[in-house]
Scaffold this active site. Structure first.
Site, PDB file in Angstrom:
ATOM      1  N   SER A 261       0.868  -1.172   0.000  1.00 30.16           N
ATOM      2  CA  SER A 261       0.000   0.000   0.000  1.00 30.16           C
ATOM      3  C   SER A 261       0.901   1.216   0.000  1.00 30.16           C
ATOM      4  O   SER A 261       2.114   1.096   0.138  1.00 30.16           O
ATOM      5  CB  SER A 261      -0.884   0.007   1.248  1.00 30.16           C
ATOM      6  OG  SER A 261      -0.062   0.100   2.386  1.00 30.16           O
ATOM      7  N   LYS A 262       0.305   2.364  -0.140  1.00 30.55           N
ATOM      8  CA  LYS A 262       1.114   3.591  -0.228  1.00 30.55           C
ATOM      9  C   LYS A 262       2.060   3.704   0.976  1.00 30.55           C
ATOM     10  O   LYS A 262       3.193   4.131   0.848  1.00 30.55           O
ATOM     11  CB  LYS A 262       0.197   4.815  -0.323  1.00 30.55           C
ATOM     12  CG  LYS A 262       0.990   6.100  -0.414  1.00 30.55           C
ATOM     13  CD  LYS A 262       0.530   6.999  -1.533  1.00 30.55           C
ATOM     14  CE  LYS A 262       1.348   8.283  -1.484  1.00 30.55           C
ATOM     15  NZ  LYS A 262       1.964   8.752  -2.635  1.00 30.55           N
TER      16      LYS A 262
END
Ligand code: GLU
Length: 498
Positions: A261-262
């Protein structure tokens, strides 16, 4: 382009959609394409798949170009580079896709579908209700409309899409160069849309038409596209074209096995640049996500990667994004860099810190500082932060180190140091080392008893580059001032009874 034979130069492409920043997964795909092309003396094309106008982000293009260039992945053909198979923006090729859709219509391999959004939504609802596992998706309502009816609807300008006629009950098979033979049952494949009602192609049509027209020999793309491949095979068949070879890169997982994820690894390439990583380090690290050279090498500069990269060594199993390893790799490349090449980046950070020091304009001095710190830093920012005491006196002393080294018995030793250092000629590394050894002997203590307290006095911390190099670079005046200040502190502590 399946007529590609072993030994022929391959043609590959990286085909990002400008829907956001370039994250590490996309960069890994671009890198593998680039390395494959370079290894085999082939061509690396950059194609922009920008037909999805709803998800289009105007800034994304500039980010993608900047990210690829920063990583050193220069494309041979594509935007800015030109080439015979362009234009390389799909939005500039829409007439071509329409023409190809028409071809499939004329050959009876595709049909116009006039179903409205409402009807399709209703259909989905019914299918959900009936929990139809098999045969869900489009119900082929328009597949066999009579010619006259189609003509009438067209005459009335009825909005419609063009769908592929997916053959019944057969196997759609392909050989993946990484995963081996893969087969799908055509019954699982919907009559997919090729051309949308706004006249724009879907990803599937544009991707296949371009891969064919651009002479792509190998499609190397992320694992998430594998379910699209049987659809593409059917489109190639419908056109009567030989498909390219396919290789799907393994997914990249977060260290805990979850999705990236980011916050966990999937940040943009330029975020890594901003965080102080070197492009050669990130590139080397990305190359090892799903590929290995087959020996125990890990640190591999670009030329070595190119020489060693083959698809046979790409693994099918998921790769794990280990940020600690990336930091280690970055440290290795920081050591290899010259101070000169790091100067602009480190200087930029120092400048933001508003240090107000003449030395900030002295490049020779700055390079000396960088050379000392690049050996022991993992990110560019650490070089700037850990070396702050070259620009200002330490504001405080590390408490633990102070407890150990700033004891009252240091007072006469500091006095001896102050006297000797004031007269030392030249104030340089070797002479400084000689002075410390000599003085230690005279005072009957180990050299460490003078070295560690001096380090703490001049830097405020208990670790750092070699002391004598540090003292030389700081200069006599600064060293004496800081030793005097430390002496004051020790004396005050002694009176406090600490
Ligand atoms: N435009 C697709 C993407 O954004 C390309 C997928 C492919 O390589 O076929 O990744």
């Amino acid at each position: 382009m399946a007529d590609w034979k072993e030994g022929m130069p391959p043609v590959v492409r990286f085909a990002p959609s400008p829907t956001g920043y370039l994250h590490v997964g996309g960069a890994r795909t671009a890198l593998f394409n680039f390395l494959f092309a370079r290894h085999h003396g082939g061509r690396f094309i950059l194609r922009i798949e920008d037909t999805d106008r709803k998800r289009y982000q105007p800034d994304a293009l500039a980010e993608i170009f900047a990210s690829l260039k920063w990583l050193g992945l220069q494309w041979d053909e594509g935007p800015e580079a030109g080439g015979g198979a362009g234009p390389y923006f799909q939005s500039l090729r829409t007439a071509l896709y329409r023409e190809h859709a028409d071809r499939l219509l004329a050959a009876g391999r595709a049909y116009r579908c006039f179903c409205t959004e409402e009807r399709l939504a209703q259909l989905r609802l019914e299918q959900e209700k009936a929990k139809m596992a098999h045969g869900s998706g489009y119900d082929r309502h328009c597949r066999d409309l009579e010619e006259a009816r189609v003509r009438a609807l067209l005459a009335a300008d009825t909005p419609h899409v063009v769908r592929l006629k997916v053959p019944d009950d057969r196997s759609v098979a392909f050989h993946d160069l990484i995963r081996g033979d893969i087969a799908y049952d055509s019954a699982q494949l919907d009559d997919l849309v090729l051309l949308k009602s706004d006249g724009f192609p879907t990803y599937h049509l544009a991707n296949v038409v371009d891969d064919h027209l651009m002479g792509i020999s190998h499609v190397l793309r992320g694992d998430e596209w594998i379910a699209s491949t049987p659809k593409h095979i059917l489109i190639y068949e419908a056109f009567g074209w030989a498909p390219p070879l396919f290789a799907h890169m393994p997914v990249i997982l977060a260290p805990d096995g979850g999705k990236l994820s980011k916050r966990r690894g999937a940040a943009s390439v330029l975020d890594y640049q901003r965080a102080g990583f070197l492009p050669e380090a990130l590139r080397n690290f990305l190359a090892l996500l799903g590929w290995a050279p087959g020996d125990d090498r890990e640190v591999m500069p670009l030329e070595e990667l190119i020489a060693a990269f083959t698809l046979e060594r790409v693994q099918a199993k998921a790769a794990v994004f280990d940020e600690t390893k990336l930091e280690w790799m970055n440290g290795v490349y920081l050591q290899r860099r010259s101070a000169e090449s790091l100067l602009p980046d480190v200087q930029a950070i120092w400048e933001k810190m508003e240090l107000a020091h003449d030395a900030l304009a002295d490049e020779v001095f700055l390079k000396k500082v960088i050379a000392m710190f690049k050996e022991r830093s993992r990110k560019i920012g650490e070089i700037a932060e850990n070396s702050l005491y070259f620009f200002r006196d330490p504001l405080e002393y590390d408490a633990q180190a102070a407890k150990k080294y700033f004891k009252p018995d240091m007072l006469p030793r500091i006095d001896a140091l102050l006297a000797a250092l004031a007269d030392l000629q030249p104030f340089a590394q070797d002479a400084l080392e000689g002075l410390y050894r000599r003085l230690a002997e005279e005072l009957g203590v180990s050299a460490g008893k003078l070295i560690h307290p001096t380090r703490l006095a001049v830097s405020g911390v208990g670790f750092g580059p070699g002391l004598f190099e540090m003292l030389e670079t700081l200069g006599r005046e600064t060293v004496l001032r800081r030793l005097r200040k430390a002496r004051g502190q020790i004396a005050a502590r002694g009176q406090d009874g600490n």
